[in-house]
Motif scaffolding. Structure first.
Motif, PDB file in Angstrom:
ATOM      1  N   MET A 225       0.828  -1.206   0.000  1.00 26.20           N
ATOM      2  CA  MET A 225       0.000   0.000   0.000  1.00 26.20           C
ATOM      3  C   MET A 225       0.865   1.259   0.000  1.00 26.20           C
ATOM      4  O   MET A 225       0.585   2.190  -0.729  1.00 26.20           O
ATOM      5  N   GLN A 226       1.902   1.282   0.829  1.00 26.57           N
ATOM      6  CA  GLN A 226       2.788   2.438   0.899  1.00 26.57           C
ATOM      7  C   GLN A 226       3.497   2.661  -0.432  1.00 26.57           C
ATOM      8  O   GLN A 226       3.743   3.784  -0.821  1.00 26.57           O
ATOM      9  N   HIS A 227       3.805   1.587  -1.120  1.00 27.67           N
ATOM     10  CA  HIS A 227       4.490   1.683  -2.406  1.00 27.67           C
ATOM     11  C   HIS A 227       3.615   2.404  -3.431  1.00 27.67           C
ATOM     12  O   HIS A 227       4.107   3.233  -4.198  1.00 27.67           O
ATOM     13  N   ASN A 228       2.311   2.116  -3.448  1.00 23.59           N
ATOM     14  CA  ASN A 228       1.394   2.778  -4.377  1.00 23.59           C
ATOM     15  C   ASN A 228       1.294   4.266  -4.091  1.00 23.59           C
ATOM     16  O   ASN A 228       1.203   5.072  -5.016  1.00 23.59           O
ATOM     17  N   ILE A 229       1.294   4.632  -2.840  1.00 19.28           N
ATOM     18  CA  ILE A 229       1.191   6.048  -2.483  1.00 19.28           C
ATOM     19  C   ILE A 229       2.410   6.802  -2.989  1.00 19.28           C
ATOM     20  O   ILE A 229       2.295   7.926  -3.502  1.00 19.28           O
ATOM     21  N   ASN A 230       3.565   6.210  -2.878  1.00 19.65           N
ATOM     22  CA  ASN A 230       4.778   6.871  -3.375  1.00 19.65           C
ATOM     23  C   ASN A 230       4.729   7.047  -4.888  1.00 19.65           C
ATOM     24  O   ASN A 230       5.166   8.073  -5.411  1.00 19.65           O
ATOM     25  N   ILE A 231       4.208   6.074  -5.594  1.00 20.67           N
ATOM     26  CA  ILE A 231       4.069   6.197  -7.050  1.00 20.67           C
ATOM     27  C   ILE A 231       3.094   7.306  -7.394  1.00 20.67           C
ATOM     28  O   ILE A 231       3.346   8.121  -8.284  1.00 20.67           O
ATOM     29  N   TYR A 232       1.970   7.363  -6.679  1.00 24.75           N
ATOM     30  CA  TYR A 232       0.985   8.420  -6.920  1.00 24.75           C
ATOM     31  C   TYR A 232       1.593   9.794  -6.660  1.00 24.75           C
ATOM     32  O   TYR A 232       1.375  10.741  -7.425  1.00 24.75           O
ATOM     33  N   LEU A 233       2.335   9.931  -5.567  1.00 18.74           N
ATOM     34  CA  LEU A 233       2.962  11.212  -5.256  1.00 18.74           C
ATOM     35  C   LEU A 233       3.990  11.600  -6.314  1.00 18.74           C
ATOM     36  O   LEU A 233       4.087  12.779  -6.691  1.00 18.74           O
ATOM     37  N   LEU A 234       4.738  10.639  -6.799  1.00 15.41           N
ATOM     38  CA  LEU A 234       5.721  10.911  -7.842  1.00 15.41           C
ATOM     39  C   LEU A 234       5.046  11.376  -9.129  1.00 15.41           C
ATOM     40  O   LEU A 234       5.483  12.354  -9.761  1.00 15.41           O
ATOM     41  N   ILE A 235       3.964  10.713  -9.511  1.00 16.28           N
ATOM     42  CA  ILE A 235       3.234  11.102 -10.723  1.00 16.28           C
ATOM     43  C   ILE A 235       2.646  12.503 -10.573  1.00 16.28           C
ATOM     44  O   ILE A 235       2.734  13.333 -11.485  1.00 16.28           O
ATOM     45  N   MET A 236       2.058  12.791  -9.414  1.00 13.83           N
ATOM     46  CA  MET A 236       1.495  14.124  -9.179  1.00 13.83           C
ATOM     47  C   MET A 236       2.584  15.192  -9.225  1.00 13.83           C
ATOM     48  O   MET A 236       2.385  16.277  -9.781  1.00 13.83           O
ATOM     49  N   ALA A 237       3.759  14.900  -8.661  1.00 12.90           N
ATOM     50  CA  ALA A 237       4.849  15.868  -8.676  1.00 12.90           C
ATOM     51  C   ALA A 237       5.342  16.116 -10.091  1.00 12.90           C
ATOM     52  O   ALA A 237       5.584  17.264 -10.481  1.00 12.90           O
ATOM     53  N   VAL A 238       5.468  15.056 -10.892  1.00 14.91           N
ATOM     54  CA  VAL A 238       5.929  15.211 -12.277  1.00 14.91           C
ATOM     55  C   VAL A 238       4.931  16.029 -13.090  1.00 14.91           C
ATOM     56  O   VAL A 238       5.306  16.937 -13.840  1.00 14.91           O
ATOM     57  N   VAL A 239       3.647  15.741 -12.933  1.00 12.83           N
ATOM     58  CA  VAL A 239       2.629  16.483 -13.678  1.00 12.83           C
ATOM     59  C   VAL A 239       2.615  17.948 -13.264  1.00 12.83           C
ATOM     60  O   VAL A 239       2.598  18.853 -14.104  1.00 12.83           O
ATOM     61  N   THR A 240       2.652  18.200 -11.964  1.00 15.89           N
ATOM     62  CA  THR A 240       2.619  19.578 -11.484  1.00 15.89           C
ATOM     63  C   THR A 240       3.845  20.352 -11.941  1.00 15.89           C
ATOM     64  O   THR A 240       3.729  21.493 -12.412  1.00 15.89           O
ATOM     65  N   LEU A 241       5.006  19.750 -11.816  1.00 15.94           N
ATOM     66  CA  LEU A 241       6.218  20.447 -12.236  1.00 15.94           C
ATOM     67  C   LEU A 241       6.272  20.645 -13.743  1.00 15.94           C
ATOM     68  O   LEU A 241       6.722  21.685 -14.216  1.00 15.94           O
TER      69      LEU A 241
END
Length: 100
Positions: A1-17
């Motif tokens: 579960m924690q692994h999925n959250i990190n992937i989601y956060l990474l994707i959100m950061a890439v899109v935002t940046l």
């Protein structure tokens, strides 16, 4: 579960940046297209309206009171009333409609 959250956060950061950095790096000249200039001019206003419009309607006990206050506020602002009188009028409209 924690692994999925990190992937989601990474994707959100890439899109935002990418949304913020790509225009700065790709567009170096002044924008001369009139349509694009007007589009970019109104983006902040539209974003603010999209965020506040549902809050105006659903912040009251009944959506009818919110819609009525919105209409009264738009008319008062259109007639030249300032921010404080418009907000007082909207509060009074909501209070009176919810009192009934």
């Amino acid at each position: 579960m924690q692994h999925n959250i990190n992937i989601y956060l990474l994707i959100m950061a890439v899109v935002t940046l990418s949304i913020r950095i790509l225009p700065l790096t790709l567009i170096r000249k002044q924008i001369k297209n009139q349509f694009l200039q007007s589009f970019l001019y109104y983006v902040p206003y539209i974003t603010l309206a999209v965020m506040t419009f549902p809050a105006i309607i659903y912040a009251t006990q009944t959506p009818i009171a919110g819609i009525a206050a919105l209409i009264v506020g738009i008319i008062a602002a259109w007639c030249g009333a300032g921010l404080f009188p418009v907000s007082v009028l909207c509060c009074l409209v909501v209070f009176l409609i919810e009192l009934l």
